[in-house]
Design a protein around this motif. Structure first.
Motif: not given
Length: 190
Positions: A174-186
C-alpha cells in the motif's frame, strides 16, 4: 469537574472500544469502570454514538500530532509530505486505530471523508499542495482535487490494511503504491 468527568468517560470508552469493539462494549460496565453513572454519559455525550465521536476526536488529534512530526522530519517539503501520508497508512497497523478509527468508526458514524476532522485535514493538504506547486515541486493541478484524491487513496489504503488477514503484508504494498501514485504530481523527480 466537567472536564474530569468527560475525560474519565472517554478514557474508559477508549479502552472498551479498542478491546471489545463498539457494538460489544457495555455502557453499564464502561461507566462503572469510570466510577460514574450512565446518566453522566448521556449528560456529556448524548448517547453511545456521541461518546464514540469524542473518542475518535481524541485519537484523531493525537494522530495529527504524530503525522506533523513525521512530516517535519522530511528532508524536503515533498518528502515530508510523503512521510506524513506513509505514517498515516502505517497507523492502520495499530490495534486501537484499526478497531476504533477504521473499522467501528465508519460502521457507526458513516463515511470518514465526511467527518469534521477530515475537513481540516483536507484544507491542510490543499494548502500543502498549493505550496508545493508554488515552489515548483508539483505540477500545476487543482490543489483541492489533488488533496481529495490523495486523502481518499490514503484512507482506502488504511481501510485495506485494517481489514486484511495479514495487515503487515498489505502495508508495504500500500505504501509503495501510494508513493508511486503521488509521484505523478511531481514537476521533476525528487
Amino acid at each position: 469537574m466537567v472536564e474530569k468527568t468527560r475525560a474519565k468517560l472517554i478514557r474508559a470508552a477508549r479502552k472498551a472500544f479498542a478491546a471489545q469493539g463498539y457494538a460489544a462494549a457495555s455502557m453499564d460496565e464502561l461507566t462503572a469502570r469510570a466510577g460514574l453513572t450512565r446518566g453522566a454519559l448521556y449528560h456529556h455525550f448524548g448517547d453511545k454514538k456521541g461518546l464514540l465521536q469524542a473518542v475518535i476526536d481524541q485519537i484523531d488529534a493525537e494522530m495529527v500530532v504524530r503525522l506533523r512530526a513525521a512530516r517535519d522530519r522530511g528532508k524536503t517539503a515533498w518528502l515530508g509530505f510523503l512521510d506524513e501520508y506513509s505514517a498515516y497508512i502505517e497507523m492502520a497497523l495499530e490495534p486501537e486505530i484499526q478497531r476504533i478509527m477504521l473499522l467501528d468508526g465508519p460502521a457507526v458514524l458513516g463515511d470518514p471523508s465526511r467527518w469534521p476532522s477530515q475537513n481540516a485535514c483536507l484544507r491542510t493538504t490543499t494548502q500543502t499542495i498549493q505550496a508545493l506547486i508554488d515552489a515548483g515541486t508539483v505540477r500545476p493541478v487543482d490543489p483541492e482535487a489533488a488533496a481529495r484524491l490523495l486523502n481518499g487513496a490514503a484512507l482506502s489504503a488504511a481501510l485495506w490494511i485494517a481489514a486484511a488477514d495479514d495487515p503487515h503484508a498489505v502495508l508495504a504494498k500500500a505504501v509503495a503504491a501510494f508513493r508511486q501514485l503521488a509521484a505523478g504530481l511531481l514537476q521533476i523527480e525528487q
